[in-house]
Design a protein around this motif. Structure first.
Motif, PDB file in Angstrom:
ATOM      1  N   ALA A  10      14.808   0.054  -0.681  1.00 33.40           N
ATOM      2  CA  ALA A  10      13.548  -0.106  -0.402  1.00 33.40           C
ATOM      3  C   ALA A  10      13.023  -1.654  -0.333  1.00 33.40           C
ATOM      4  O   ALA A  10      12.433  -2.280   0.489  1.00 33.40           O
ATOM      5  CB  ALA A  10      12.605   0.569  -1.115  1.00 33.40           C
ATOM      6  N   ALA A  11      13.563  -2.258  -1.555  1.00 31.64           N
ATOM      7  CA  ALA A  11      13.290  -3.720  -1.689  1.00 31.64           C
ATOM      8  C   ALA A  11      13.798  -4.689  -0.519  1.00 31.64           C
ATOM      9  O   ALA A  11      13.116  -5.662  -0.348  1.00 31.64           O
ATOM     10  CB  ALA A  11      13.655  -4.032  -3.206  1.00 31.64           C
TER      11      ALA A  11
ATOM     12  N   SER B  82       0.911  -1.170   0.033  1.00 31.85           N
ATOM     13  CA  SER B  82       0.068  -0.041  -0.236  1.00 31.85           C
ATOM     14  C   SER B  82       0.646   1.287  -0.007  1.00 31.85           C
ATOM     15  O   SER B  82       1.729   1.282  -0.932  1.00 31.85           O
ATOM     16  CB  SER B  82      -0.842  -0.057   1.184  1.00 31.85           C
ATOM     17  OG  SER B  82      -1.843   1.189   1.201  1.00 31.85           O
ATOM     18  N   SER B  83       0.657   2.245   0.712  1.00 30.35           N
ATOM     19  CA  SER B  83       1.513   3.420   1.080  1.00 30.35           C
ATOM     20  C   SER B  83       1.259   4.242   2.091  1.00 30.35           C
ATOM     21  O   SER B  83       0.179   4.090   2.800  1.00 30.35           O
ATOM     22  CB  SER B  83       0.956   4.425  -0.372  1.00 30.35           C
ATOM     23  OG  SER B  83       1.530   5.506  -0.072  1.00 30.35           O
TER      24      SER B  83
ATOM     25  N   LEU C 141       9.657   9.098   8.287  1.00 32.07           N
ATOM     26  CA  LEU C 141       8.229   9.776   7.541  1.00 32.07           C
ATOM     27  C   LEU C 141       7.184   9.148   8.124  1.00 32.07           C
ATOM     28  O   LEU C 141       6.149   9.818   8.493  1.00 32.07           O
ATOM     29  CB  LEU C 141       8.485   9.417   6.180  1.00 32.07           C
ATOM     30  CG  LEU C 141       7.072   9.870   5.060  1.00 32.07           C
ATOM     31  CD1 LEU C 141       7.085  11.373   5.409  1.00 32.07           C
ATOM     32  CD2 LEU C 141       7.227   9.493   3.789  1.00 32.07           C
ATOM     33  N   ALA C 142       7.110   7.843   8.524  1.00 28.52           N
ATOM     34  CA  ALA C 142       5.915   7.209   9.134  1.00 28.52           C
ATOM     35  C   ALA C 142       5.773   7.832  10.595  1.00 28.52           C
ATOM     36  O   ALA C 142       4.561   8.215  10.911  1.00 28.52           O
ATOM     37  CB  ALA C 142       6.216   5.569   9.220  1.00 28.52           C
ATOM     38  N   PHE C 143       6.684   8.134  11.243  1.00 25.84           N
ATOM     39  CA  PHE C 143       6.651   8.586  12.758  1.00 25.84           C
ATOM     40  C   PHE C 143       5.987  10.246  12.172  1.00 25.84           C
ATOM     41  O   PHE C 143       5.146  10.687  13.140  1.00 25.84           O
ATOM     42  CB  PHE C 143       7.826   8.986  13.227  1.00 25.84           C
ATOM     43  CG  PHE C 143       7.665   9.558  14.656  1.00 25.84           C
ATOM     44  CD1 PHE C 143       7.287   8.679  15.795  1.00 25.84           C
ATOM     45  CD2 PHE C 143       8.243  10.892  14.647  1.00 25.84           C
ATOM     46  CE1 PHE C 143       7.138   9.479  17.009  1.00 25.84           C
ATOM     47  CE2 PHE C 143       8.301  11.315  15.982  1.00 25.84           C
ATOM     48  CZ  PHE C 143       7.533  10.869  16.965  1.00 25.84           C
ATOM     49  N   SER C 144       6.507  10.741  11.389  1.00 25.07           N
ATOM     50  CA  SER C 144       6.089  12.172  11.266  1.00 25.07           C
ATOM     51  C   SER C 144       4.632  12.328  10.799  1.00 25.07           C
ATOM     52  O   SER C 144       3.558  13.097  11.344  1.00 25.07           O
ATOM     53  CB  SER C 144       6.896  12.954  10.152  1.00 25.07           C
ATOM     54  OG  SER C 144       8.291  13.028  10.386  1.00 25.07           O
TER      55      SER C 144
ATOM     56  N   PRO D 101       5.008   1.764   2.291  1.00 22.14           N
ATOM     57  CA  PRO D 101       6.223   2.419   2.047  1.00 22.14           C
ATOM     58  C   PRO D 101       5.820   4.108   2.013  1.00 22.14           C
ATOM     59  O   PRO D 101       4.954   4.532   1.416  1.00 22.14           O
ATOM     60  CB  PRO D 101       6.797   2.087   0.575  1.00 22.14           C
ATOM     61  CG  PRO D 101       5.728   1.340  -0.110  1.00 22.14           C
ATOM     62  CD  PRO D 101       4.729   0.950   0.976  1.00 22.14           C
ATOM     63  N   GLY D 102       6.810   4.919   1.871  1.00 21.09           N
ATOM     64  CA  GLY D 102       7.063   6.238   1.656  1.00 21.09           C
ATOM     65  C   GLY D 102       7.526   6.457   0.180  1.00 21.09           C
ATOM     66  O   GLY D 102       7.102   5.874  -0.479  1.00 21.09           O
TER      67      GLY D 102
END
Length: 259
Positions: free
Chosen positions: A201-202, A133-134, A222-225, A177-178
């Motif tokens: 990333a892979a 997903s994203s 990025l996920a935390f932000s 992923p971001g």
């Protein structure tokens, strides 16, 4: 015994990198995508990669692919549903076809793949399903109504699916992923913080799937932000989103320098 995996969206970007890395790790890989030419180029990179040209947005074609997949692979140990697209839209004068195209690839193709391919996993001793997903759906971004909504639907679908197939023993991983450096993200004209090279990333995705993570969001900064922004009171959250939209417009005009 050699493990076997199927990867969609494998002709470019993250899917291609995953196919190459799984093959390098000794897996037998079935790479699926719409582009026959790029699949042909991919198959020449490793003797462990076989390819199947398929339009995943055509559910009848996905259903018809089951005998082909069974012939190409002795079994399925892992399915990675990675195929995706992104179209930005202009509100309120939406191009409705853009929503149709985006959901057809990002969401409905996954539903069809799960319906028709999941039975092929049950013969594995350790069956795994990974859905890509994203992080984009975690926060409202300008012009991303079609893309973000499709990924929100996909993440919810995956979490709900995990509950209903738990009795089948299939490990379900949701990958969010971001920004990853791919042909798709290179079309963007805005700043993309914490972007990762596609090979990195892979490798992260492979590690997460092998560890059996239920959900893997990366990069962590990025996920935390984005998660932190979601904790703001709703009206403040919208103000931050509006500010980001304004900054993006200025950057596109060259009025804002982003290092």
């Amino acid at each position: 015994m050699q493990k076997c995996c199927l990867i969609t969206g494998a002709s470019s970007g993250l899917g291609r990198a995953l196919a190459l890395q799984y093959a390098a790790a000794g897996w037998q890989v079935l790479a699926i995508a719409r582009s026959g030419e790029r699949l042909q180029q991919l198959s020449q990179q490793s003797p462990w990669i076989q390819c199947l040209q398929l339009d995943l947005s055509d559910s009848a074609a996905v259903a018809a692919s089951v005998p082909q997949i069974s012939q190409l692979l002795p079994r399925l140990d892992l399915v990675i549903l990675n195929a995706g697209t992104c179209e930005y839209v202009d509100a309120p004068d939406f191009e409705l076809a853009a929503f149709d195209r985006t959901f057809a690839v990002n969401f409905f193709s996954v539903v069809a793949a799960v319906k028709y391919w999941l039975p092929l996993l049950v013969t594995s001793q350790r069956p795994q399903l990974a859905v890509v997903s994203s992080l984009a759906w975690l926060f409202p971004f300008t012009k991303a109504q079609a893309y973000g909504a499709s990924k929100a639907a996909l993440s919810y679908f995956t979490d709900s699916l995990r509950l209903d197939i738990a009795d089948k023993g299939i490990q379900v991983s949701l990958i969010e992923p971001g920004f990853v450096d791919t042909p798709l993200t290179r079309k963007n004209d805005f700043a993309m913080p914490f972007m990762l090279p596609v090979e990195h990333a892979a490798a992260r995705v492979m590690t997460a799937i092998d560890a059996g993570k239920l959900r893997y969001r990366f990069p962590k900064r990025l996920a935390f932000s984005l998660s932190l922004l979601n904790l703001l009171p709703y009206h403040l959250r919208q103000k931050v989103a509006a500010g980001m939209k304004s900054d993006q417009k200025n950057a596109a005009k060259g009025d804002l320098k982003i290092d």
